[in-house]
Design a protein around this motif. Structure first.
Motif, PDB file in Angstrom:
ATOM      1  N   VAL A 200       0.814  -1.215   0.000  1.00 17.09           N
ATOM      2  CA  VAL A 200       0.000   0.000   0.000  1.00 17.09           C
ATOM      3  C   VAL A 200       0.848   1.266   0.000  1.00 17.09           C
ATOM      4  O   VAL A 200       0.323   2.362  -0.236  1.00 17.09           O
ATOM      5  CB  VAL A 200      -0.989   0.026   1.192  1.00 17.09           C
ATOM      6  CG1 VAL A 200      -1.971  -1.120   1.101  1.00 17.09           C
ATOM      7  CG2 VAL A 200      -0.252   0.054   2.525  1.00 17.09           C
ATOM      8  N   THR A 201       2.161   1.134   0.233  1.00 23.22           N
ATOM      9  CA  THR A 201       3.035   2.306   0.186  1.00 23.22           C
ATOM     10  C   THR A 201       3.579   2.555  -1.209  1.00 23.22           C
ATOM     11  O   THR A 201       4.306   3.537  -1.425  1.00 23.22           O
ATOM     12  CB  THR A 201       4.218   2.151   1.157  1.00 23.22           C
ATOM     13  OG1 THR A 201       5.110   1.134   0.678  1.00 23.22           O
ATOM     14  CG2 THR A 201       3.737   1.785   2.558  1.00 23.22           C
ATOM     15  N   ASN A 202       3.224   1.689  -2.150  1.00 21.82           N
ATOM     16  CA  ASN A 202       3.733   1.805  -3.519  1.00 21.82           C
ATOM     17  C   ASN A 202       2.570   2.115  -4.458  1.00 21.82           C
ATOM     18  O   ASN A 202       1.644   1.319  -4.597  1.00 21.82           O
ATOM     19  CB  ASN A 202       4.423   0.496  -3.930  1.00 21.82           C
ATOM     20  CG  ASN A 202       5.011   0.555  -5.318  1.00 21.82           C
ATOM     21  OD1 ASN A 202       4.281   0.559  -6.304  1.00 21.82           O
ATOM     22  ND2 ASN A 202       6.325   0.578  -5.411  1.00 21.82           N
ATOM     23  N   ALA A 203       2.618   3.263  -5.106  1.00 24.09           N
ATOM     24  CA  ALA A 203       1.502   3.715  -5.938  1.00 24.09           C
ATOM     25  C   ALA A 203       1.204   2.753  -7.079  1.00 24.09           C
ATOM     26  O   ALA A 203       0.035   2.465  -7.381  1.00 24.09           O
ATOM     27  CB  ALA A 203       1.792   5.108  -6.492  1.00 24.09           C
ATOM     28  N   GLU A 204       2.235   2.232  -7.708  1.00 26.47           N
ATOM     29  CA  GLU A 204       2.027   1.298  -8.820  1.00 26.47           C
ATOM     30  C   GLU A 204       1.373   0.012  -8.337  1.00 26.47           C
ATOM     31  O   GLU A 204       0.517  -0.565  -9.014  1.00 26.47           O
ATOM     32  CB  GLU A 204       3.361   0.992  -9.511  1.00 26.47           C
ATOM     33  CG  GLU A 204       3.902   2.134 -10.356  1.00 26.47           C
ATOM     34  CD  GLU A 204       2.948   2.516 -11.489  1.00 26.47           C
ATOM     35  OE1 GLU A 204       2.292   1.612 -12.043  1.00 26.47           O
ATOM     36  OE2 GLU A 204       2.860   3.711 -11.802  1.00 26.47           O
ATOM     37  N   SER A 205       1.773  -0.444  -7.164  1.00 28.95           N
ATOM     38  CA  SER A 205       1.196  -1.665  -6.602  1.00 28.95           C
ATOM     39  C   SER A 205      -0.287  -1.472  -6.296  1.00 28.95           C
ATOM     40  O   SER A 205      -1.117  -2.355  -6.551  1.00 28.95           O
ATOM     41  CB  SER A 205       1.949  -2.059  -5.329  1.00 28.95           C
ATOM     42  OG  SER A 205       1.438  -3.255  -4.776  1.00 28.95           O
ATOM     43  N   VAL A 206      -0.630  -0.309  -5.768  1.00 29.04           N
ATOM     44  CA  VAL A 206      -2.039  -0.027  -5.465  1.00 29.04           C
ATOM     45  C   VAL A 206      -2.848   0.055  -6.749  1.00 29.04           C
ATOM     46  O   VAL A 206      -3.958  -0.482  -6.842  1.00 29.04           O
ATOM     47  CB  VAL A 206      -2.168   1.268  -4.646  1.00 29.04           C
ATOM     48  CG1 VAL A 206      -3.635   1.647  -4.463  1.00 29.04           C
ATOM     49  CG2 VAL A 206      -1.504   1.106  -3.284  1.00 29.04           C
TER      50      VAL A 206
END
Length: 274
Positions: A56-62
Motif C-alpha cells: 500500500v506504500t507503492n503507488a504502482e502496486s495499489v
C-alpha cells in the motif's frame, strides 16, 4: 453476493474478517503484503475469496490491485472497501529513526487513502458502496513510547470524519472501527521495532516495561474475530454507525481522558506504560 475489497488480509483482524465475509456469502478481494500469508489464507477459503498481493506504500502496486479488482468485477460494482492494513512502530520519539516514522504514516495513513481513492469509482458503479476504516482506541488516547502509532491512528480518525462528510452526497456510508487491544501479530512486530532502537540509558527502563506491556496486550487482547464481527455489521446493517468502539477499554478510556486534566492523565498513563 456483495463484493468487498479488504486490505491487510494476511493476518490478525484482516484475515479473520476476510474469512468471515467469505463464509457469509460475500465475494472477497483479499489484499495481502506477504505472499506466504496469502497462500495460507487461500488454503482456508473457497473460490469466493481471491488473494492479491499489494504494497500500500507503492503507488504502482495499489493501481495494479485496483485494476485486478476492476477486471474481475466486469460490469459489477464494488460494494465495500475495508481498510485494515496497518503496522505499529514503537519507541521514544527522540530515538525513533525518521524513516520509521515516515513508514508508519505511509502504511497506516497514506496507503489507506491511496487504496480508497482509486476504489471510489468502483464503489459508485452500482448501488452506493461503503467504506470502513479500522482505526484504534489509540487514535483517541496517546501514551508514551507509541507516539508514531498514535499519530497515524489520530490521522485515520480525521480522514474518516472528512470522507464521511464528503461522500455523504453520493450515499456512500463511512464507518470507523475503534478496537481496544486485540491479540494480533502487530504487537510482536512493534516489539521488534523497540529491539532495533539504539541503546539509551535515559529510556532503557521504560522501554523494557513497555515491551512487557506489549507482550501482555498480545496475549490478553480481544479476539480479532470480535472485530471481524463488528466490521461485518458495518457492511451489512441498514443503518451503519459512524463509529464502532470495541471492548470496554475503547469505550471507557477515551471518555475518562476527556474529563481529566492532562497532567493527571499523564501520571495514570505512566503507571500503565512503565
Amino acid at each position: 453476493m456483495s463484493a468487498v475489497l479488504l486490505t491487510g488480509a494476511g493476518s490478525g483482524i484482516g484475515a479473520a474478517t476476510a474469512l468471515r465475509l467469505e463464509r457469509s456469502g460475500h465475494r472477497v478481494f483479499a489484499a495481502v503484503h506477504d505472499p506466504h500469508d496469502g497462500e495460507i489464507l487461500a488454503k482456508q477459503s473457497s473460490d469466493a475469496l481471491s488473494v492479491h498481493q499489494v504494497d500500500v506504500t507503492n503507488a504502482e502496486s495499489v493501481r495494479a490491485l485496483i485494476a485486478e479488482v476492476d477486471a474481475a468485477l466486469g460490469e459489477q460494482g464494488l460494494d465495500a472497501v475495508v481498510n485494515v492494513a496497518g503496522e505499529g512502530v514503537a519507541g521514544p520519539l527522540e530515538l525513533l529513526p525518521i524513516d520509521s516514522l515516515r513508514h508508519q504514516l505511509d502504511v497506516n495513513v497514506v496507503g489507506t487513502v491511496a487504496v480508497t481513492q482509486l476504489a471510489l469509482p468502483l464503489l459508485r458503479r452500482g448501488t452506493p458502496g461503503r467504506v470502513v476504516f479500522v482505526g484504534s482506541m489509540g487514535g483517541l488516547v496517546s501514551v508514551q513510547l507509541a507516539g508514531a502509532y498514535h499519530a497515524s491512528k489520530y490521522a485515520v480518525e480525521a480522514i474518516a470524519d472528512a470522507w464521511r462528510q464528503e461522500l455523504a452526497p453520493d450515499g456512500i456510508a463511512v464507518s470507523l472501527v475503534e478496537p481496544g487491544p486485540v491479540s494480533t501479530p502487530l504487537w510482536a512486530k512493534a516489539i521488534q521495532t523497540l529491539d532495533r532502537l539504539p541503546a539509551s540509558d535515559r529510556y532503557a527502563e521504560r522501554v523494557d516495561a513497555f515491551r512487557e506491556s506489549l507482550r501482555k496486550a498480545s496475549k490478553n487482547g480481544a479476539s480479532p474475530h470480535k472485530v471481524a464481527e463488528t466490521i461485518e455489521h458495518a457492511l451489512t446493517s441498514a443503518h451503519p454507525r459512524t463509529r464502532y468502539p470495541i471492548g470496554a477499554a475503547a469505550v471507557v478510556v477515551p471518555k475518562i481522558r476527556r474529563l481529566i486534566p492532562d497532567r493527571l492523565f499523564d501520571k495514570a498513563a505512566q503507571r500503565v506504560t512503565s
